[in-house]
Design a protein around this motif. Structure first.
Motif, PDB file in Angstrom:
ATOM      1  N   ILE A   1       1.385 -11.518 -18.966  1.00 21.82           N
ATOM      2  CA  ILE A   1       1.800 -11.529 -17.564  1.00 21.82           C
ATOM      3  C   ILE A   1       2.319 -10.126 -17.252  1.00 21.82           C
ATOM      4  N   TYR A   2       1.901  -9.580 -16.109  1.00 16.38           N
ATOM      5  CA  TYR A   2       2.290  -8.235 -15.722  1.00 16.38           C
ATOM      6  C   TYR A   2       3.071  -8.273 -14.408  1.00 16.38           C
ATOM      7  N   TRP A   3       4.013  -7.366 -14.286  1.00 17.96           N
ATOM      8  CA  TRP A   3       4.756  -7.199 -13.038  1.00 17.96           C
ATOM      9  C   TRP A   3       4.140  -6.055 -12.255  1.00 17.96           C
ATOM     10  N   TYR A   4       3.871  -6.304 -11.001  1.00 14.51           N
ATOM     11  CA  TYR A   4       3.383  -5.272 -10.095  1.00 14.51           C
ATOM     12  C   TYR A   4       4.288  -5.237  -8.867  1.00 14.51           C
ATOM     13  N   TYR A   5       4.131  -4.199  -8.099  1.00  9.59           N
ATOM     14  CA  TYR A   5       4.976  -3.999  -6.925  1.00  9.59           C
ATOM     15  C   TYR A   5       4.124  -3.673  -5.714  1.00  9.59           C
ATOM     16  N   LYS A   6       4.649  -4.052  -4.543  1.00 10.52           N
ATOM     17  CA  LYS A   6       3.989  -3.689  -3.297  1.00 10.52           C
ATOM     18  C   LYS A   6       5.053  -3.381  -2.258  1.00 10.52           C
ATOM     19  N   LEU A   7       4.706  -2.484  -1.368  1.00  9.00           N
ATOM     20  CA  LEU A   7       5.556  -2.167  -0.230  1.00  9.00           C
ATOM     21  C   LEU A   7       5.170  -3.149   0.865  1.00  9.00           C
ATOM     22  N   GLN A   8       6.147  -3.868   1.390  1.00  8.30           N
ATOM     23  CA  GLN A   8       5.874  -4.892   2.387  1.00  8.30           C
ATOM     24  C   GLN A   8       6.617  -4.561   3.668  1.00  8.30           C
ATOM     25  N   CYS A   9       6.004  -4.916   4.781  1.00  8.33           N
ATOM     26  CA  CYS A   9       6.578  -4.638   6.094  1.00  8.33           C
ATOM     27  C   CYS A   9       6.418  -5.874   6.976  1.00  8.33           C
ATOM     28  N   LYS A  10       7.265  -6.010   7.979  1.00 15.29           N
ATOM     29  CA  LYS A  10       7.166  -7.156   8.887  1.00 15.29           C
ATOM     30  C   LYS A  10       5.896  -7.096   9.731  1.00 15.29           C
ATOM     31  N   GLU A  11       5.456  -5.901  10.064  1.00 15.48           N
ATOM     32  CA  GLU A  11       4.262  -5.708  10.884  1.00 15.48           C
ATOM     33  C   GLU A  11       3.129  -5.155  10.023  1.00 15.48           C
ATOM     34  N   ALA A  12       1.905  -5.404  10.409  1.00 23.97           N
ATOM     35  CA  ALA A  12       0.743  -4.864   9.704  1.00 23.97           C
ATOM     36  C   ALA A  12       0.573  -3.390  10.089  1.00 23.97           C
ATOM     37  N   VAL A  13       1.018  -2.487   9.212  1.00 25.07           N
ATOM     38  CA  VAL A  13       0.986  -1.048   9.504  1.00 25.07           C
ATOM     39  C   VAL A  13       0.203  -0.236   8.472  1.00 25.07           C
ATOM     40  N   PHE A  14      -0.141  -0.848   7.356  1.00 21.52           N
ATOM     41  CA  PHE A  14      -0.830  -0.126   6.285  1.00 21.52           C
ATOM     42  C   PHE A  14      -2.345  -0.298   6.414  1.00 21.52           C
ATOM     43  N   PRO A  15      -3.109   0.806   6.438  1.00 23.83           N
ATOM     44  CA  PRO A  15      -4.567   0.672   6.503  1.00 23.83           C
ATOM     45  C   PRO A  15      -5.093  -0.042   5.266  1.00 23.83           C
ATOM     46  N   GLU A  16      -6.018  -0.973   5.479  1.00 19.15           N
ATOM     47  CA  GLU A  16      -6.602  -1.695   4.346  1.00 19.15           C
ATOM     48  C   GLU A  16      -7.560  -0.780   3.603  1.00 19.15           C
ATOM     49  N   GLN A  17      -7.651  -0.968   2.289  1.00 19.69           N
ATOM     50  CA  GLN A  17      -8.498  -0.109   1.468  1.00 19.69           C
ATOM     51  C   GLN A  17      -9.976  -0.253   1.824  1.00 19.69           C
ATOM     52  N   GLY A  18     -10.450  -1.461   2.027  1.00 17.02           N
ATOM     53  CA  GLY A  18     -11.862  -1.696   2.307  1.00 17.02           C
ATOM     54  C   GLY A  18     -12.273  -1.292   3.712  1.00 17.02           C
ATOM     55  N   ASP A  19     -11.364  -1.472   4.670  1.00 15.40           N
ATOM     56  CA  ASP A  19     -11.673  -1.185   6.071  1.00 15.40           C
ATOM     57  C   ASP A  19     -10.458  -0.528   6.722  1.00 15.40           C
ATOM     58  N   PRO A  20     -10.466   0.819   6.826  1.00 19.88           N
ATOM     59  CA  PRO A  20      -9.299   1.524   7.378  1.00 19.88           C
ATOM     60  C   PRO A  20      -8.999   1.199   8.844  1.00 19.88           C
ATOM     61  N   LYS A  21      -9.930   0.482   9.513  1.00 20.57           N
ATOM     62  CA  LYS A  21      -9.665   0.069  10.895  1.00 20.57           C
ATOM     63  C   LYS A  21      -8.778  -1.171  10.942  1.00 20.57           C
ATOM     64  N   LYS A  22      -8.698  -1.887   9.827  1.00 23.23           N
ATOM     65  CA  LYS A  22      -7.844  -3.072   9.726  1.00 23.23           C
ATOM     66  C   LYS A  22      -6.533  -2.679   9.052  1.00 23.23           C
ATOM     67  N   PHE A  23      -5.486  -3.416   9.393  1.00 26.19           N
ATOM     68  CA  PHE A  23      -4.171  -3.116   8.847  1.00 26.19           C
ATOM     69  C   PHE A  23      -3.591  -4.333   8.142  1.00 26.19           C
ATOM     70  N   SER A  24      -2.719  -4.045   7.175  1.00 25.31           N
ATOM     71  CA  SER A  24      -2.095  -5.076   6.362  1.00 25.31           C
ATOM     72  C   SER A  24      -0.578  -4.900   6.376  1.00 25.31           C
ATOM     73  N   LYS A  25       0.124  -5.969   6.028  1.00 23.45           N
ATOM     74  CA  LYS A  25       1.581  -5.901   5.882  1.00 23.45           C
ATOM     75  C   LYS A  25       1.970  -5.376   4.502  1.00 23.45           C
ATOM     76  N   TYR A  26       0.994  -5.192   3.631  1.00 26.76           N
ATOM     77  CA  TYR A  26       1.268  -4.826   2.236  1.00 26.76           C
ATOM     78  C   TYR A  26       0.565  -3.542   1.840  1.00 26.76           C
ATOM     79  N   LYS A  27       1.241  -2.787   0.992  1.00 28.73           N
ATOM     80  CA  LYS A  27       0.623  -1.620   0.359  1.00 28.73           C
ATOM     81  C   LYS A  27       0.889  -1.772  -1.137  1.00 28.73           C
TER      82      LYS A  27
END
Length: 123
Positions: free
Chosen positions: A38-64
């Motif tokens: 089992i591995y621990w990973y981390y993500k930056l999370q925000c209330k609003e979708a502000v991070f560009p998605e890796q697959g489609d930079p036109k879409k935004f995510s709440k997570y990085k």
């Protein structure tokens, strides 16, 4: 007694020192089950979708996704959050001082008006 020297820093100076984490963001830890561990990973999370998605930079995510602790993305996110926390704290302090000044000004105005009305009735 030695005198402490304070270096004044304004929020703009902190913002100019490097990228900032979005407002209302935090680092979230989560588990991923691998084949053997089992591995621990981390993500930056925000209330609003502000991070560009890796697959489609036109879409935004709440997570990085940041990966493991110590990774370049993780370290950068921690520094960006620290900058954001400093700015937020300074802005709260500035607002507190401004409110204190307004309270003092209003109190002074009231006292001057009382003195004026007392002098007017005494004459």
């Amino acid at each position: 007694m030695p005198t402490a020297h304070l270096r004044c820093v304004c929020p703009e100076q902190i913002a100019e020192s490097g990228p900032l984490a979005p407002a209302d963001s935090w680092i979230l830890r989560y588990q991923v089950k691998g084949k053997s561990d089992i591995y621990w990973y981390y993500k930056l999370q925000c209330k609003e979708a502000v991070f560009p998605e890796q697959g489609d930079p036109k879409k935004f995510s709440k997570y990085k996704h940041l990966g493991k602790p110590g990774s370049a993305a993780y370290n950068e996110a921690v520094i960006c959050l620290a900058r954001r926390a400093k700015i937020d704290a300074l802005e709260r302090m500035i607002n507190t001082i401004k409110q204190g000044w307004l309270d003092l000004y209003e109190e002074k105005e009231k006292n001057e008006n009382r003195k004026y009305s007392r002098n007017k009735t005494a004459n």
